[in-house]
Design a protein around this motif. Sequence first.
Motif: not given
Length: 154
Positions: A124-151
């Motif tokens: 399926k194609p990735h469509v940022p406007e469909f696949d991004h959910e503002a305000g999404a929570r990440i459960g038990w991952l909150e506060g974990k050091e997660i490697e972020r991707l650069d823009e």
Amino acid sequence: MRVTYESIGVARSPFHTMAETPRQPRVSDVEGTIEIDEAFAEGLKDIEGFSHIWVIFHAHRADFHQLLVKPYLDDRLRGVFACRAPRRPNPIGLSLLRLLGREGSVLRVSGMDLLDGTPILDIKPHVPEFDHEAGARIGWLEGKEIERLDEERD
């Protein structure tokens, strides 16, 4: 209820064991291909316009499942449905891959985390406007050091 699917193709990658695959493929530039069976090749029409694709696959080498797993970012047991662990009751995987190009029924991709020979169930194609959910929570991952991707990579 029993459900069956037909593979539409196969992944080709440098990985032959689960231990070799990257844990978070989006930070990887490993390249591979998705070879679509000729019977389904027509369904690739217009895919070249997308920079990323979701690849749904059968984790054919996950030989057992665990309902409780210890994720690599934690030291506590968590429910498998609250994790991205590969050993699931139904070994269905989902990968977001960068689409580098198409040559007939072969897709060249990067960010590969599939084992060589993995059966592909759908794309399926990735469509940022469909696949991004503002305000999404990440459960038990909150506060974990997660490697972020650069823009730039997104």
